[in-house]
Design a protein around this motif. Structure first.
Motif, PDB file in Angstrom:
ATOM      1  N   GLN A 165       0.465   8.084  -5.793  1.00  0.00           N
ATOM      2  CA  GLN A 165      -0.775   8.799  -6.069  1.00  0.00           C
ATOM      3  C   GLN A 165      -0.832  10.215  -5.524  1.00  0.00           C
ATOM      4  OE1 GLN A 165      -4.122   6.330  -4.917  1.00  0.00           O
ATOM      5  NE2 GLN A 165      -3.120   4.543  -5.747  1.00  0.00           N
ATOM      6  N   GLN A 166       0.157  10.634  -4.788  1.00  0.00           N
ATOM      7  CA  GLN A 166       0.099  11.962  -4.190  1.00  0.00           C
ATOM      8  C   GLN A 166      -0.117  13.049  -5.233  1.00  0.00           C
ATOM      9  OE1 GLN A 166      -0.096  12.651  -0.909  1.00  0.00           O
ATOM     10  NE2 GLN A 166      -0.232  10.424  -0.799  1.00  0.00           N
TER      11      GLN A 166
ATOM     12  N   ARG B 194      -9.472   4.836   1.902  1.00  0.00           N
ATOM     13  CA  ARG B 194      -9.675   4.290   3.245  1.00  0.00           C
ATOM     14  C   ARG B 194     -11.067   3.702   3.408  1.00  0.00           C
ATOM     15  NH1 ARG B 194      -7.165   9.129   4.327  1.00  0.00           N
ATOM     16  NH2 ARG B 194      -9.163  10.094   4.871  1.00  0.00           N
TER      17      ARG B 194
ATOM     18  N   TRP C 233       1.605   2.594  -3.487  1.00  0.00           N
ATOM     19  CA  TRP C 233       0.491   3.297  -4.136  1.00  0.00           C
ATOM     20  C   TRP C 233       0.269   4.673  -3.524  1.00  0.00           C
ATOM     21  CZ3 TRP C 233      -0.674   1.553  -8.591  1.00  0.00           C
ATOM     22  CH2 TRP C 233      -0.581   0.186  -8.869  1.00  0.00           C
ATOM     23  N   LEU C 234       0.395   4.769  -2.221  1.00  0.00           N
ATOM     24  CA  LEU C 234       0.221   6.073  -1.578  1.00  0.00           C
ATOM     25  C   LEU C 234       1.240   7.078  -2.099  1.00  0.00           C
ATOM     26  CD1 LEU C 234      -0.484   4.959   2.100  1.00  0.00           C
ATOM     27  CD2 LEU C 234      -2.076   6.154   0.585  1.00  0.00           C
TER      28      LEU C 234
ATOM     29  N   THR D 176      -6.224   2.916  -2.851  1.00  0.00           N
ATOM     30  CA  THR D 176      -5.834   3.158  -1.460  1.00  0.00           C
ATOM     31  C   THR D 176      -6.912   3.880  -0.661  1.00  0.00           C
ATOM     32  OG1 THR D 176      -4.756   5.220  -2.110  1.00  0.00           O
ATOM     33  CG2 THR D 176      -3.382   3.247  -2.007  1.00  0.00           C
TER      34      THR D 176
ATOM     35  N   ARG E 207       0.820  -1.207   0.000  1.00  0.00           N
ATOM     36  CA  ARG E 207       0.000   0.000   0.000  1.00  0.00           C
ATOM     37  C   ARG E 207       0.862   1.267   0.000  1.00  0.00           C
ATOM     38  NH1 ARG E 207      -2.976   3.373   3.597  1.00  0.00           N
ATOM     39  NH2 ARG E 207      -5.069   3.845   2.768  1.00  0.00           N
ATOM     40  N   SER E 208       2.001   1.217   0.670  1.00  0.00           N
ATOM     41  CA  SER E 208       2.871   2.392   0.753  1.00  0.00           C
ATOM     42  C   SER E 208       3.325   2.859  -0.628  1.00  0.00           C
ATOM     43  CB  SER E 208       4.094   2.081   1.619  1.00  0.00           C
ATOM     44  OG  SER E 208       4.813   0.975   1.091  1.00  0.00           O
TER      45      SER E 208
END
Length: 308
Positions: A117-118, A136, A113-114, A134, A110-111
């Protein structure tokens, strides 16, 4: 563990539902792994639970085919020359890999993708696949696929040619695997809005109605969000969000309203005492019942009965 593109690849065999894949695994970065099958899958294909070892996977088929089954998606079939994205979370997802299939396989935590995607999310719709990965609020599996374009096919072809025996080759494999991910993210499929909002499904509306009926039929019982979400197969977020959207109140606001409506009906149409009515609708403390009734109807329950 130190992640380094110069590390020699790990060779292992993975069994997926009756077929075996011989994989070379290149651990490129913390949270990012590239793998390729050096031989075609062999064995007897059968459906099995997806052996998800990370947050998401992208499978690229050099030959053969596979089928994926996820709730509300039906069966997706990916064949030679296609790629398929999978992110199951805690949802049941099943896969069947045909004999003769060869794969390239990227795994991302997940890290990753985070971080990716910023920039994307500042200017794009929050409802495309980039955002949903991602989100929530998501608790559904994401499954979608696309065709391998010419650039992607060239990258895959070069990756197949490289063995990773030398450090310079492993550096090139690291570079190409990141390029492959970048090319995939640039496809139209990743920018599309999902066919259905993964945060909320049509069948969730029926589950909410069933939960509401259950509350009305069990006014005198104790309830919790956890128990309701389990019983009606909704996570707590969906349960709370759904009640707000469908009934314009919270779960317990809905329960309280139905309790008060039923208590009022009993006061007007039965000989039950105020204490009996309070107990019947789930209040062990009469003063708490009286306060709730007064806040709802602007009058004490005893006063309502005397005014009849």
């Amino acid at each position: 563990m130190t992640y380094c593109p110069f590390r020699r690849p790990e060779s292992n065999t993975v069994a997926i539902g009756g077929v075996e894949l011989d994989l070379l695994t290149f651990i490129q970065h913390e949270g990012f792994v590239y793998q390729q099958s050096r031989q075609c899958a062999r064995g007897t294909p059968q459906w099995t639970e997806w052996p998800q070892g990370t947050f998401s996977s992208i499978l690229y088929l050099s030959s053969g085919s596979l089928q994926i089954q996820a709730p509300d998606h039906g069966i997706e079939t990916a064949s030679t020359g296609e790629w398929v994205f999978l992110s199951a979370l805690d949802q049941p997802l099943r896969i069947r890999i045909d004999v003769g299939t060869r794969l390239h396989w990227i795994e991302c935590e997940r890290s990753i993708w985070l971080a990716l995607q910023q920039d994307h999310l500042h200017g794009e719709s929050e409802h495309d696949h980039h955002a949903c990965i991602t989100c929530r609020k998501r608790n559904e599996a994401l499954v979608f696929r696309g065709k391998q374009g010419q650039k992607m096919r060239l990258q895959l072809s070069e990756l197949e040619r490289l063995k990773g025996n030398q450090a310079i080759e492993r550096l090139r494999i690291a570079s190409l695997s990141y390029e492959l991910l970048s090319t995939t993210l640039d496809t139209p499929e990743f920018g599309q809005k999902p066919a259905a909002d993964p945060c909320f499904r049509d069948c969730d509306s029926e589950s909410l109605k069933a939960a509401a009926r259950y509350l009305e039929e069990n006014l005198g019982s104790e309830h919790s969000l956890r128990d309701l979400s389990r019983q009606f197969h909704l996570n707590e977020f969906k349960l709370k969000k759904g009640f707000k959207a469908q009934y314009r109140t919270t779960v317990f606001g809905y329960l309280r309203q139905k309790r008060m409506e039923h208590a009022k009906s009993m006061l007007l149409h039965s000989d039950a005492s105020v204490l009996e009515i309070a107990t019947h609708v789930g209040y062990s403390n009469p003063s708490h019942f009286a306060r709730a009734f007064r806040e709802t109807f602007g009058v004490n329950p005893g006063t309502l009965r005397r005014d009849i």
